[in-house]
Design a protein around this motif. Structure first.
Motif, mmCIF file in Angstrom:
data_model
loop_
_atom_site.group_PDB
_atom_site.id
_atom_site.type_symbol
_atom_site.label_atom_id
_atom_site.label_comp_id
_atom_site.label_asym_id
_atom_site.label_seq_id
_atom_site.Cartn_x
_atom_site.Cartn_y
_atom_site.Cartn_z
ATOM 1 N N ALA A 176 40.774 37.160 52.493
ATOM 2 C CA ALA A 176 39.495 37.502 51.871
ATOM 3 C C ALA A 176 39.677 38.651 50.887
ATOM 4 C CB ALA A 176 38.464 37.866 52.936
ATOM 5 N N PHE A 177 40.564 39.571 51.212
ATOM 6 C CA PHE A 177 40.797 40.694 50.317
ATOM 7 C C PHE A 177 41.392 40.221 48.990
ATOM 8 C CE2 PHE A 177 43.608 44.246 48.886
ATOM 9 C CZ PHE A 177 42.587 45.113 48.508
ATOM 10 N N VAL A 178 42.286 39.246 49.058
ATOM 11 C CA VAL A 178 42.864 38.697 47.829
ATOM 12 C C VAL A 178 41.760 38.134 46.937
ATOM 13 C CG1 VAL A 178 44.356 36.895 46.875
ATOM 14 C CG2 VAL A 178 45.132 38.249 48.845
ATOM 15 N N GLU A 179 40.777 37.474 47.542
ATOM 16 C CA GLU A 179 39.658 36.958 46.745
ATOM 17 C C GLU A 179 38.921 38.102 46.060
ATOM 18 O OE1 GLU A 179 38.892 33.749 46.050
ATOM 19 O OE2 GLU A 179 40.827 33.442 47.034
ATOM 20 N N GLY A 180 38.777 39.216 46.769
ATOM 21 C CA GLY A 180 38.127 40.375 46.170
ATOM 22 C C GLY A 180 38.920 40.964 45.017
ATOM 23 N N LEU A 181 40.225 40.877 45.111
ATOM 24 C CA LEU A 181 41.063 41.406 44.032
ATOM 25 C C LEU A 181 40.893 40.630 42.734
ATOM 26 C CD1 LEU A 181 44.428 42.255 45.845
ATOM 27 C CD2 LEU A 181 42.665 43.840 45.029
ATOM 28 N N ARG A 182 40.454 39.377 42.822
ATOM 29 C CA ARG A 182 40.189 38.606 41.598
ATOM 30 C C ARG A 182 39.198 39.357 40.698
ATOM 31 N NH1 ARG A 182 41.000 32.781 41.605
ATOM 32 N NH2 ARG A 182 41.786 31.996 43.607
ATOM 33 N N GLY A 183 38.209 39.997 41.335
ATOM 34 C CA GLY A 183 37.198 40.719 40.574
ATOM 35 C C GLY A 183 37.697 42.003 39.955
ATOM 36 N N LEU A 184 38.903 42.414 40.304
ATOM 37 C CA LEU A 184 39.504 43.629 39.739
ATOM 38 C C LEU A 184 40.667 43.302 38.818
ATOM 39 C CD1 LEU A 184 39.563 45.783 43.016
ATOM 40 C CD2 LEU A 184 37.859 45.850 41.180
ATOM 41 N N HIS A 185 40.779 42.021 38.465
ATOM 42 C CA HIS A 185 41.930 41.562 37.699
ATOM 43 C C HIS A 185 42.058 42.282 36.360
ATOM 44 C CE1 HIS A 185 44.575 38.865 35.403
ATOM 45 N NE2 HIS A 185 45.026 38.434 36.583
ATOM 46 N N ALA A 186 40.934 42.650 35.756
ATOM 47 C CA ALA A 186 40.971 43.275 34.436
ATOM 48 C C ALA A 186 41.461 44.722 34.483
ATOM 49 C CB ALA A 186 39.592 43.214 33.791
ATOM 50 N N LEU A 187 41.462 45.328 35.659
ATOM 51 C CA LEU A 187 41.916 46.714 35.786
ATOM 52 C C LEU A 187 43.424 46.762 36.008
ATOM 53 C CD1 LEU A 187 39.204 48.187 38.199
ATOM 54 C CD2 LEU A 187 39.279 48.338 35.704
ATOM 55 N N PRO A 188 44.068 47.853 35.593
ATOM 56 C CA PRO A 188 45.489 48.018 35.906
ATOM 57 C C PRO A 188 45.669 48.523 37.339
ATOM 58 C CG PRO A 188 44.722 49.850 34.574
ATOM 59 C CD PRO A 188 43.564 48.902 34.692
ATOM 60 N N TRP A 189 46.478 47.847 38.110
ATOM 61 C CA TRP A 189 46.797 48.264 39.474
ATOM 62 C C TRP A 189 47.961 47.431 39.993
ATOM 63 C CZ3 TRP A 189 46.560 44.017 42.541
ATOM 64 C CH2 TRP A 189 45.657 43.010 42.204
ATOM 65 N N THR A 190 48.624 47.946 41.014
ATOM 66 C CA THR A 190 49.577 47.169 41.804
ATOM 67 C C THR A 190 49.212 47.341 43.266
ATOM 68 O OG1 THR A 190 51.192 48.970 42.026
ATOM 69 C CG2 THR A 190 51.427 47.491 40.110
ATOM 70 N N TRP A 191 49.683 46.409 44.080
ATOM 71 C CA TRP A 191 49.379 46.447 45.522
ATOM 72 C C TRP A 191 50.664 46.208 46.297
ATOM 73 C CZ3 TRP A 191 47.194 41.891 48.750
ATOM 74 C CH2 TRP A 191 46.869 42.323 50.041
#
Length: 340
Positions: A176-191
């Motif tokens: 479910a968290f991965v699905e949430g990360l879709r909404g942050l795709h435009a931001l720069p980050w790594t996990w």
């Protein structure tokens, strides 16, 4: 006093409960004789367990799924008091779908003499399940000395590094968290994801598959399990800790992250908020509110000053976490009180 700890057959794996068991057993010595006894109720009958010389038996809560085996153990001639060490129970997890497991655990609560919880939330939940207040106590986990050094310098990176330390299990809600990360795709980050995939290979495979489907695999590093002596360096290289679990009784990894000056984002579930106390050490979203979790991450990913302020608040709060020696001292006094 001689204390026998019944530990599960996965006791060598790096889980929070196993770490707690090992550190407490080691910390009780030499004032007490303490030893761990691996047990698989499906393979070894209670009648074959040697309890001779034990003044008290402490059973890991994974055995709560086996009330009949524990009842047989409790009814052995001259059996010592039986205390349940509660790392997790389905019956106190409001989001657990396993009703059969919860029923078994409630039966177990009627078998044991007392219980030790790792948070005040768990103690209250056990009392709500009918366990008498005087037969329950709290022993918070300790913090290893390697985490007590000054927090590292963290530059305001243009690409912040998120970190999760959790085994790849359904209750950690990583898919479910991965699905949430879709909404942050435009931001720069790594996990960076640190955890064992062997405990539930099918679920772990689903996490990796979802990362690929979401087009995020190139921004994520999975390390597998990491040795305790190497884990602190991973915390120190991160900027933000996120734990999307549906439920946590305490969360040892959250306490370690706070001690290394990381702001924490997760859900306000179970005993997780007790780690924060009154400190603004990150953000805990309402349970089952992935949009709120995503917004909290967005806020911290885009604001280095807020990350630094909340990370420092987390670090200050962690100064109040007990050492493992202090946790063992507390466990020793609780055993004496519950055994009386």
């Amino acid at each position: 006093m001689t204390v026998l700890f019944l530990v599960p057959d996965i006791h060598d794996q790096q889980t929070g409960g196993n770490v707690f068991n090992r550190r407490i057993i080691a910390g009780l010595r030499p004032e007490m004789t303490a030893r761990g006894v691996p047990w698989s109720p499906g393979e070894t009958s209670p009648a074959r367990l040697d309890l001779s010389g034990a003044d008290v038996v402490v059973a890991d809560s994974l055995f709560a799924r086996h009330p009949e085996a524990l009842r047989a153990l409790r009814e052995k001639q001259a059996a010592p008091p039986l205390i349940l060490l509660v790392h997790y129970l389905h019956c106190i997890d409001p989001w657990s779908p396993d009703a059969n497991a919860a029923a078994d655990e409630r039966a177990t609560l009627g078998v044991v003499d007392a219980a030790i919880a790792t948070s005040h939330f768990v103690r209250r939940a056990l009392r709500d399940e009918g366990l008498a207040a005087e037969r329950t106590a709290v022993v918070r986990p300790g913090l290893d000395e390697r985490y007590r050094e000054p927090q590292p310098h963290r530059p305001g990176r243009r690409t912040p590094r998120m970190l999760t330390v959790a085994n790849l299990l359904p209750e950690k809600r990583l898919r479910a968290f991965v699905e949430g990360l879709r909404g942050l795709h435009a931001l720069p980050w790594t996990w960076t994801l640190v955890g064992d995939a062997s405990l539930d290979p099918a679920y772990a495979a689903g996490v990796f598959r979802r990362l690929r489907t979401a087009g995020l695999a190139d921004r994520v590093t999975w390390t597998g399990p990491v040795a305790p002596e190497a884990l602190r360096g991973i915390y120190d290289r991160a900027d933000l800790f996120v734990l999307p679990s549906r439920f946590e009784t305490c969360s040892l990894s959250t306490r370690e992250a706070m001690a290394r000056g990381l702001p924490v984002v997760g859900y306000r579930v179970g005993g997780l908020a007790e780690n924060f106390g009154d400190a603004v050490a990150g953000h805990l979203a309402p349970p089952g509110a992935p949009a709120a979790l995503r917004n909290a991450l967005r806020s911290l990913l885009t604001d280095p000053m807020a990350r630094a302020q909340r990370g420092h608040a987390a670090w200050r709060r962690s100064r109040h976490f007990p050492t493992w020696d202090a946790a063992a001292d507390r466990f020793r006094s609780v055993l004496a009180a519950l055994r009386s």
